[in-house]
Design an enzyme around this catalytic site. Structure first.
Site, short mmCIF file in Angstrom:
data_model
loop_
_atom_site.label_atom_id
_atom_site.label_comp_id
_atom_site.label_asym_id
_atom_site.label_seq_id
_atom_site.Cartn_x
_atom_site.Cartn_y
_atom_site.Cartn_z
N ASN A 186 0.87 -1.18 0.00
CA ASN A 186 0.00 0.00 0.00
C ASN A 186 0.90 1.23 0.00
O ASN A 186 1.45 1.60 1.03
CB ASN A 186 -0.89 -0.04 1.25
N TRP A 187 1.06 1.82 -1.18
CA TRP A 187 1.99 2.94 -1.30
C TRP A 187 1.42 4.23 -0.70
O TRP A 187 2.13 5.23 -0.61
CB TRP A 187 2.37 3.16 -2.77
N LYS A 188 0.16 4.24 -0.35
CA LYS A 188 -0.49 5.43 0.21
C LYS A 188 -0.22 6.65 -0.69
O LYS A 188 -0.17 6.52 -1.90
CB LYS A 188 -0.05 5.64 1.66
N HIS A 193 -9.80 1.37 4.67
CA HIS A 193 -8.55 1.61 5.40
C HIS A 193 -8.79 2.55 6.58
O HIS A 193 -9.56 3.50 6.46
CB HIS A 193 -7.48 2.18 4.46
N GLU A 227 -7.10 4.84 7.72
CA GLU A 227 -6.80 6.25 7.44
C GLU A 227 -7.98 6.95 6.79
O GLU A 227 -8.09 8.17 6.84
CB GLU A 227 -5.52 6.35 6.59
N GLU A 262 -5.81 -4.79 10.40
CA GLU A 262 -4.84 -3.72 10.64
C GLU A 262 -5.22 -2.96 11.90
O GLU A 262 -5.97 -1.97 11.83
CB GLU A 262 -4.81 -2.75 9.46
N GLY A 285 1.94 2.37 10.94
CA GLY A 285 2.92 3.45 10.86
C GLY A 285 3.59 3.78 12.18
O GLY A 285 4.22 4.82 12.32
N SER A 290 2.84 -1.87 10.34
CA SER A 290 4.26 -1.99 10.67
C SER A 290 4.85 -3.36 10.38
O SER A 290 5.77 -3.80 11.08
CB SER A 290 4.51 -1.59 12.13
N GLY A 339 2.64 -1.14 4.36
CA GLY A 339 2.70 0.28 4.03
C GLY A 339 4.13 0.72 3.85
O GLY A 339 4.73 0.54 2.79
N GLY A 340 4.71 1.30 4.89
CA GLY A 340 6.05 1.89 4.83
C GLY A 340 7.09 1.02 4.14
O GLY A 340 7.81 1.50 3.25
P1 PGA Z 1 2.42 0.50 7.69
O1 PGA Z 1 1.00 0.67 6.98
O2 PGA Z 1 3.01 -0.81 7.19
O3 PGA Z 1 3.23 1.67 7.25
O4 PGA Z 1 2.18 0.46 9.16
C1 PGA Z 1 0.17 -0.43 6.73
C2 PGA Z 1 -1.15 0.05 6.15
O5 PGA Z 1 -1.67 1.06 6.63
O6 PGA Z 1 -1.69 -0.57 5.21
#
Ligand code: PGA
Length: 254
Positions: free
Chosen positions: A9-11, A95, A97, A169, A175, A215, A236-237
């Site tokens: 997930n490149w956000k 998600h 977010e 998640e 994050g 994470s 994500g990251g």
């Molecule tokens: P993260 O994000 O690996 O940076 O914690 C995961 C996500 O929100 O899909």
């Protein structure tokens, strides 16, 4: 047997050049490896160019959102058919977010409409679920997940459920560098699968991929992916670095 599924997930990261580079590195690093399912989910403006890079490779393309209408006067929104048109196979929905940012505040009802729209268009939906720290600490994790499951998947039938991936998640893990422990993840994943078993039957539950997210990195992925109900990761990251993302993919190999 379920194969593992690792999605990046490149956000709201990358630019055209870095998106192309990142996708190329993932394609090169994965080669013809087909034992793990892999997808990358770039921002909307880069879907088509990343799709070009992925063409002919086993890496699938995913989007990070959609709007649940076929077409029309919805300024700034993107339809399921547009995602299919640029060769998306997956779309991330629900998600945290998007659920928790106050100015977005996506409800389960909206997420449910998005799920139906995605599935009707032939997409596979990665439905994100998870509790906040406060909800976990007050012992409400299962109640929160049950409510999210029931509302987001209302009206979905078993054949369409075969195109749903769940991503657990926990909000406190996203994050933050603090992933769920393997035991915490396994406990919740087993709970999610049990709900799917009761709702859709054993066959659907046994085939359902449940990713872990929050994470996930090359250091903690092995222990998480060893859990019987952890079928992959939504990253994500660490997905913004091809070496790290590919290291997680390697850990997921059978
Ligand atoms: P993260 O994000 O690996 O940076 O914690 C995961 C996500 O929100 O899909």
């Amino acid at each position: 047997m379920r194969s593992k599924f690792i999605a990046g997930n490149w956000k709201m990261h990358t630019a055209a050049a870095t998106a192309r580079q990142l996708a190329s590195s993932v394609v090169r690093g994965l080669g013809a490896e087909g034992r793990v399912k892999v997808a990358v989910c770039p921002p909307f403006p880069y879907l088509a160019l990343v799709g070009d890079v992925l063409r002919g490779s086993p890496v699938a393309l995913g989007a990070q959102n959609l709007y649940p209408e076929k077409e029309g006067a919805f300024t700034g929104e993107v339809s399921p058919a547009m995602l299919v048109d640029v060769n998306c196979k997956y779309v991330i929905l629900g998600h945290s977010e998007r659920r928790h940012k106050p100015e977005l505040a996506e409800s389960d009802a909206l997420i449910n409409r998005k799920i139906h729209a995605a599935l009707a268009a032939g997409l596979h939906a990665i439905l994100c679920l998870g509790e906040t720290l406060e909800e976990r600490q007050s012992g409400r994790t299962e109640a929160v997940l049950l409510a999210q499951l029931a509302a987001s998947l209302a009206g979905v039938d078993a054949p369409r459920m075969a195109r749903v991936v769940l991503a657990y998640e926990p909000v406190w893990a996203i994050g933050t560098g603090h992933s769920a422990t393997p035991d915490q993840a396994q406990q919740v994943h087993a709970f999610l699968r049990q709900w799917v078993r009761e709702t859709f039957g054993e066959e659907t539950a046994a085939a359902l991929p449940i990713q872990d997210g929050g994470s996930v990195n090359p250091d903690n992925a092995a222990a998480l992916l060893r859990q019987p109900d952890v079928d992959g990761a939504l990253v994500g990251g660490a997905s913004l670095n091809a070496d790290q993302f590919l290291a997680i993919v390697r850990v997921a190999l059978p």
